[in-house]
Design an enzyme around this catalytic site. Structure first.
Site, PDB file in Angstrom:
ATOM      1  N   TYR A  89      -2.370  -1.341  10.462  1.00 41.20           N
ATOM      2  CA  TYR A  89      -2.287  -1.456   8.998  1.00 41.20           C
ATOM      3  C   TYR A  89      -0.961  -0.902   8.492  1.00 41.20           C
ATOM      4  O   TYR A  89      -0.272  -1.534   7.680  1.00 41.20           O
ATOM      5  CB  TYR A  89      -3.464  -0.679   8.392  1.00 41.20           C
ATOM      6  CG  TYR A  89      -3.655  -0.843   6.908  1.00 41.20           C
ATOM      7  CD1 TYR A  89      -4.406  -1.908   6.387  1.00 41.20           C
ATOM      8  CD2 TYR A  89      -3.125   0.074   5.997  1.00 41.20           C
ATOM      9  CE1 TYR A  89      -4.611  -2.048   5.012  1.00 41.20           C
ATOM     10  CE2 TYR A  89      -3.327  -0.066   4.630  1.00 41.20           C
ATOM     11  CZ  TYR A  89      -4.074  -1.131   4.145  1.00 41.20           C
ATOM     12  OH  TYR A  89      -4.273  -1.266   2.784  1.00 41.20           O
TER      13      TYR A  89
ATOM     14  N   SER B 156       0.864  -1.184   0.000  1.00 40.00           N
ATOM     15  CA  SER B 156       0.000   0.000   0.000  1.00 40.00           C
ATOM     16  C   SER B 156       0.896   1.228   0.000  1.00 40.00           C
ATOM     17  O   SER B 156       2.088   1.130   0.350  1.00 40.00           O
ATOM     18  CB  SER B 156      -0.846  -0.004   1.286  1.00 40.00           C
ATOM     19  OG  SER B 156      -1.503   1.229   1.476  1.00 40.00           O
TER      20      SER B 156
HETATM   21  P1  NAD Z   1     -11.491  -6.172  -0.190  1.00 36.20           P
HETATM   22  O1  NAD Z   1     -12.109  -6.066   1.154  1.00 36.20           O
HETATM   23  O2  NAD Z   1     -12.291  -5.867  -1.403  1.00 36.20           O
HETATM   24  O3  NAD Z   1     -10.837  -7.616  -0.403  1.00 36.20           O
HETATM   25  C1  NAD Z   1     -10.129  -8.266   0.613  1.00 36.20           C
HETATM   26  C2  NAD Z   1     -10.062  -9.731   0.293  1.00 36.20           C
HETATM   27  O4  NAD Z   1      -9.376 -10.393   1.368  1.00 36.20           O
HETATM   28  C3  NAD Z   1     -11.444 -10.391   0.185  1.00 36.20           C
HETATM   29  O5  NAD Z   1     -11.410 -11.389  -0.809  1.00 36.20           O
HETATM   30  C4  NAD Z   1     -11.618 -11.011   1.575  1.00 36.20           C
HETATM   31  O6  NAD Z   1     -12.527 -12.095   1.596  1.00 36.20           O
HETATM   32  C5  NAD Z   1     -10.191 -11.453   1.833  1.00 36.20           C
HETATM   33  N1  NAD Z   1      -9.928 -11.722   3.241  1.00 36.20           N
HETATM   34  C6  NAD Z   1     -10.132 -10.916   4.323  1.00 36.20           C
HETATM   35  N2  NAD Z   1      -9.792 -11.550   5.453  1.00 36.20           N
HETATM   36  C7  NAD Z   1      -9.353 -12.777   5.080  1.00 36.20           C
HETATM   37  C8  NAD Z   1      -8.853 -13.895   5.792  1.00 36.20           C
HETATM   38  N3  NAD Z   1      -8.756 -13.910   7.139  1.00 36.20           N
HETATM   39  N4  NAD Z   1      -8.497 -14.997   5.094  1.00 36.20           N
HETATM   40  C9  NAD Z   1      -8.629 -15.026   3.740  1.00 36.20           C
HETATM   41  N5  NAD Z   1      -9.076 -13.992   3.021  1.00 36.20           N
HETATM   42  C10 NAD Z   1      -9.434 -12.884   3.686  1.00 36.20           C
HETATM   43  O7  NAD Z   1     -10.213  -5.211  -0.103  1.00 36.20           O
HETATM   44  P2  NAD Z   1      -9.197  -4.656  -1.215  1.00 36.20           P
HETATM   45  O8  NAD Z   1      -9.278  -3.183  -1.146  1.00 36.20           O
HETATM   46  O9  NAD Z   1      -9.358  -5.334  -2.499  1.00 36.20           O
HETATM   47  O10 NAD Z   1      -7.819  -5.060  -0.512  1.00 36.20           O
HETATM   48  C11 NAD Z   1      -6.945  -6.031  -1.043  1.00 36.20           C
HETATM   49  C12 NAD Z   1      -5.523  -5.700  -0.609  1.00 36.20           C
HETATM   50  O11 NAD Z   1      -5.153  -4.450  -1.166  1.00 36.20           O
HETATM   51  C13 NAD Z   1      -5.346  -5.567   0.906  1.00 36.20           C
HETATM   52  O12 NAD Z   1      -4.122  -6.138   1.296  1.00 36.20           O
HETATM   53  C14 NAD Z   1      -5.327  -4.071   1.105  1.00 36.20           C
HETATM   54  O13 NAD Z   1      -4.624  -3.700   2.256  1.00 36.20           O
HETATM   55  C15 NAD Z   1      -4.630  -3.622  -0.157  1.00 36.20           C
HETATM   56  N6  NAD Z   1      -4.836  -2.226  -0.503  1.00 36.20           N
HETATM   57  C16 NAD Z   1      -6.080  -1.732  -0.731  1.00 36.20           C
HETATM   58  C17 NAD Z   1      -6.226  -0.400  -1.054  1.00 36.20           C
HETATM   59  C18 NAD Z   1      -7.568   0.209  -1.344  1.00 36.20           C
HETATM   60  O14 NAD Z   1      -7.645   1.445  -1.444  1.00 36.20           O
HETATM   61  N7  NAD Z   1      -8.618  -0.544  -1.500  1.00 36.20           N
HETATM   62  C19 NAD Z   1      -5.108   0.439  -1.145  1.00 36.20           C
HETATM   63  C20 NAD Z   1      -3.862  -0.106  -0.891  1.00 36.20           C
HETATM   64  C21 NAD Z   1      -3.725  -1.438  -0.579  1.00 36.20           C
END
Ligand code: NAD
Length: 260
Positions: free
Chosen positions: A155, A142
């Site tokens: 985080y 991130s």
């Molecule tokens: P999201 O909530 O859409 O997806 C998260 C995924 O992780 C889902 O498939 C969920 O079921 C799974 N998950 C959660 N807990 C779990 C567990 N205990 N075991 C297995 N699977 C689990 O979120 P996203 O925004 O797509 O995030 C995905 C990654 O991207 C994360 O690591 C997040 O930190 C990172 N990220 C997101 C953003 C953003 O702005 N959305 C920015 C930077 C980084």
């Protein structure tokens, strides 16, 4: 690089992970999906990717807080595909709260899912990748792996941690054809971001609309969200032969966030 590749993407039932899985399937690669959600919806996604792209798509619902379930997930992928060539450590959760009120259980869960799970998945595939002289490990970190924001202590700690892990694995894989990189997205409009808007509003004493404009999009000079398709395309590139010399890198895709 042999084709088709076989990829495991943790947390790929939603958001960025699903975007990456879709981009990989479009390349003709076989996919192991993972993550939580409604069983019928997940089966619809799995079968949909398989039908649309003519690839093998499996699903294992391993909980990333449970090492024994992670081991079973990785073993299932290796058995089904013969080998795992690409690993994307993407599963992640967020919790927004001032430190004084930050629940201990949330700290532990965030460190387990956003950081420690990548240790367990990587450990399971690393020897095989090194032996075959090809592997691509991508950690979805991130902008918060590079800079901090208040009220996201667990985080930010986990994401800085995974950047350090990325660099270490890059060094260990460097002479064996195995690259390890971190993608550092800014804000992407996924359920993870949508869920934190009310908590951020509470922590900062703002309305939800003010949070979107003054906190979220204010962080990104382009004033636009990053899309999951853009992250999927970057992940595909990092798996290519042209990316063989990119390793230990933190690839920002954040609308200019960490530049200012
Ligand atoms: P999201 O909530 O859409 O997806 C998260 C995924 O992780 C889902 O498939 C969920 O079921 C799974 N998950 C959660 N807990 C779990 C567990 N205990 N075991 C297995 N699977 C689990 O979120 P996203 O925004 O797509 O995030 C995905 C990654 O991207 C994360 O690591 C997040 O930190 C990172 N990220 C997101 C953003 C953003 O702005 N959305 C920015 C930077 C980084």
């Amino acid at each position: 690089m042999t084709s088709p590749l076989n990829a495991v993407i943790t947390g790929s039932t939603s958001g960025i992970g699903l975007g990456v899985a879709t981009a990989f399937a479009a390349e003709g690669w076989n996919i192991m999906l993972n993550g939580f959600g409604d069983a019928g919806e997940i089966e619809g996604v799995r079968a949909g990717l398989e039908d649309r792209y003519g690839v093998k798509v499996l699903y294992n619902g391993a909980d990333m807080t449970k090492p024994e379930e992670i081991h079973a997930l990785m073993a299932e992928a290796e058995t089904a595909f013969g080998q795992v060539d690409v690993l994307v450590n993407n599963a992640g959760i967020q919790h927004v709260s001032p430190l004084e009120d930050f629940p201990e259980a949330k700290w532990d869960a965030i460190i387990a899912i956003n950081l420690s799970s990548a240790f367990h998945t990587t450990k399971a595939v690393f020897a095989g990748m090194k032996e075959r002289k090809f592997g691509r490990i991508i950690n979805i970190a991130s902008a918060h792996g590079l800079v901090a924001s208040p009220f996201k202590s667990a985080y930010v700690a986990a994401k800085h941690g995974i950047v350090g892990f990325t660099k270490t694995i890059a060094l260990e894989g460097a002479e064996h054809g195995v690259t390890c990189n971190a993608i550092c997205p800014g804000y992407v409009k996924t359920p993870l971001v949508e869920k934190q808007i009310p908590d951020t509003a509470k922590a900062r004493g703002m309305t939800e609309e003010e949070v979107v404009q003054k906190v979220i999009l204010d962080a990104q000079p382009t004033k636009q969200f990053v899309t999951v398709e853009q992250i999927g395309a970057l992940a595909v590139f990092l798996c290519s032969d042209n990316a063989a010399q990119i390793t230990g890198a933190t690839q920002q895709i954040d609308g200019g966030w960490v530049a200012h």
